[in-house]
Structures are given as structure tokens and as C-alpha cells.
Design an enzyme around this catalytic site. Structure first.
Site, mmCIF file in Angstrom:
data_model
loop_
_atom_site.group_PDB
_atom_site.id
_atom_site.type_symbol
_atom_site.label_atom_id
_atom_site.label_comp_id
_atom_site.label_asym_id
_atom_site.label_seq_id
_atom_site.Cartn_x
_atom_site.Cartn_y
_atom_site.Cartn_z
ATOM 1 N N HIS A 1 -61.092 -5.056 -12.506
ATOM 2 C CA HIS A 1 -59.979 -5.658 -13.251
ATOM 3 C C HIS A 1 -60.269 -5.761 -14.749
ATOM 4 O O HIS A 1 -59.444 -6.260 -15.499
ATOM 5 C CB HIS A 1 -59.695 -7.048 -12.672
ATOM 6 C CG HIS A 1 -58.360 -7.613 -13.035
ATOM 7 N ND1 HIS A 1 -57.172 -6.958 -12.813
ATOM 8 C CD2 HIS A 1 -58.023 -8.802 -13.630
ATOM 9 C CE1 HIS A 1 -56.161 -7.698 -13.232
ATOM 10 N NE2 HIS A 1 -56.646 -8.823 -13.744
ATOM 11 N N SER B 1 -53.527 -7.883 -17.507
ATOM 12 C CA SER B 1 -53.254 -8.699 -16.331
ATOM 13 C C SER B 1 -51.966 -9.506 -16.526
ATOM 14 O O SER B 1 -50.903 -8.933 -16.727
ATOM 15 C CB SER B 1 -54.461 -9.596 -16.037
ATOM 16 O OG SER B 1 -54.361 -10.182 -14.763
ATOM 17 N N ASP C 1 -59.854 -2.229 -8.793
ATOM 18 C CA ASP C 1 -59.292 -3.554 -9.069
ATOM 19 C C ASP C 1 -58.979 -4.287 -7.766
ATOM 20 O O ASP C 1 -58.179 -3.819 -6.952
ATOM 21 C CB ASP C 1 -58.017 -3.392 -9.904
ATOM 22 C CG ASP C 1 -57.558 -4.694 -10.539
ATOM 23 O OD1 ASP C 1 -57.871 -5.772 -9.989
ATOM 24 O OD2 ASP C 1 -56.887 -4.637 -11.578
#
Length: 259
Positions: free
Chosen positions: A241, A98, A213
């Protein structure tokens, strides 16, 4: 083994260094607003297979120092360079999830991939992070009810079912961060872009991304795959995610095969 490394004037990062004598080294950069602890399900397995796993808490997060400033991608990437220098790391795999993926991209671009032999981007917040609308919503929650914000983050993070204890653990991990650093990264994800960094990546790159996601769309993984030379995209069909947990066996196997 846990210890602190000074990376800037008055700023020390916490490092969890597992199996220091391992044959191959992987440096893990967590996502916002988490810590190295998110990679528990890698640290349980990979060191036993002979890998040295170095989990790093960025400034402001986890157990690291929490200064009021220094939350740009440049500064965060420079922190990692200072860490690499201090530990004399070379020929290592840099893995970022991320926002950690965004920091990893900036590190490779800004520092010419210093010491990095391979790059792994996991649901990376690149080439863009948050939209202005999403950032505004998160900032409002962060500055007024941060525990509620973290609960919302947890609720939208995963595709697979979470037990209540796991959800509680994940939420508390996010609340370890300072409120000001949590807010500062929201602004960074809104304002900073990484389009110019992607063509500067010349090392083998593995892109892992959950097709479900809701935080960083899978379309961005496709865009990175197109713009990063020598990159390979592997969709994770049953992940949102967090493929490092949702499909951890596949994740760990793919990682070891790539390295």
C-alpha cells in the site's frame, strides 16, 4: 515553509510548502490516518528538481485543526477547494494516496477539476473503501486501543521489509491524528462510494498501485482505469500500500515523467 490556511469557520489546515518558487506545483494528499509527512521521500527529492511540493494535512490529522465534524468526502474536498482559492493555485498536479486519493477524486468531480491539470491516484481508496467487516474491526480497535490499531495498520501496509525505527516513525505519524477524526474516516470509507465520480474525471490521470496491496486490492485500480477516461495504470511489482516509499525511486521518476 509551514503555515496555516483557514478553510472553514474555525478550521485551519496545516500546509508544508516546499520550494514555493518551483516551476511546477504538486499538491499531496496523504492517506488515513497519516499526515503530509508520509511523503518525506518525495519532498527530499522533487523540490531539488524544481518542483513546488505542497503537503496538506486534512482536518483532524497531522498538525491541522481537529474539529469534531466535517469528515465526509464532500467537506474534505471543499477544504481543498478553499485551500486552492487561498493560495491561488492553478495548473497544478493533484496527488492523493489511499483515502487522499478518494478526496482527490471527489475534488475533481465536485469542483470540475478546478485548477488541476493532472491527477495522480496512488493506491486510492476508490471506488470503494472499507468493507463493513473491515470498518467494524478498525472502529473497535480505534475506540478501545488506538495504538494497537495503528500497529496493525503499519504491519499490513507495506510489502517490503521495515526496520523497527521506520515502523515506529510510521506508527507515531498515525497517532498524531485525533481519535475522533480517525474513527470518523473509517465510517466514511465504509459508507461513501465514488462510482458516480469516476466518469466526471476528464483530465490526464496516472494510477499507481502496488500489486501486493492488502488494504485496497489491485483489482480496484483496474476498475478505476476502465472508468476514468484518459487514465494510465502502472502496477508496482514490489509494493503493497506504500509505493511512495517501497519503490520511491521509480515512483519519483514516474511522477516527474507524467507531470
Amino acid at each position: 515553509m509551514g503555515y496555516y490556511v483557514t478553510v472553514d469557520s474555525g478550521v485551519k489546515l496545516y500546509v508544508e510548502d516546499i520550494n514555493p518558487g518551483g516551476n511546477k506545483t504538486i499538491v499531496f494528499l496523504h492517506g488515513w490516518p497519516l499526515s503530509h509527512e508520509q511523503f518525506e521521500y518525495q519532498f527530499n527529492v522533487l523540490p531539488q528538481m524544481g518542483y513546488r511540493c505542497i503537503g496538506v494535512d486534512w482536518r483532524g490529522f497531522g498538525k491541522s485543526d481537529r474539529p469534531m465534524s466535517g469528515y465526509t468526502f464532500n467537506r474534505l474536498a471543499d477544504d481543498i477547494r478553499s485551500l486552492v482559492d487561498a493560495l491561488r493555485l492553478k495548473d497544478f498536479t493533484l496527488l492523493g494516496h489511499s483515502t487522499g486519493g478518494a478526496i482527490a477524486i471527489r475534488y475533481v468531480s465536485r469542483h470540475n477539476g478546478f485548477g488541476v491539470s493532472k491527477l495522480v491516484l496512488v493506491d486510492a481508496a476508490a471506488p470503494t473503501g472499507f468493507t463493513a467487516e473491515t470498518a467494524s474491526e478498525f472502529l473497535k480497535k480505534c475506540l478501545n486501543d488506538r495504538p494497537k490499531m495503528m500497529q496493525d495498520v503499519t504491519d499490513g501496509f507495506f510489502f517490503q521489509y521495515l526496520t523497527k525505527p521506520f515502523s515506529d516513525w510510521f506508527l507515531q505519524m498515525g497517532l498524531q491524528a485525533a481519535s475522533w477524526s480517525t474513527a470518523a474516516i473509517i465510517t466514511t470509507l465504509r459508507d461513501e462510494k465514488l462510482y458516480a465520480d469516476l466518469p466526471n474525471i476528464n483530465i490526464p490521470t496516472l494510477i499507481i498501485h502496488g500489486i501486493h496491496d492488502k488494504v485496497i486490492p489491485f483489482s480496484q485500480a483496474k476498475e478505476m482505469n476502465q472508468k476514468i477516461r484518459n487514465s494510465k495504470l502502472v502496477p508496482f511489482q514490489f509494493s503493497g500500500h506504500g509505493p511512495f516509499w517501497e519503490e520511491r525511486d521509480k515512483f519519483n521518476q514516474l511522477l516527474t515523467q507524467f507531470i
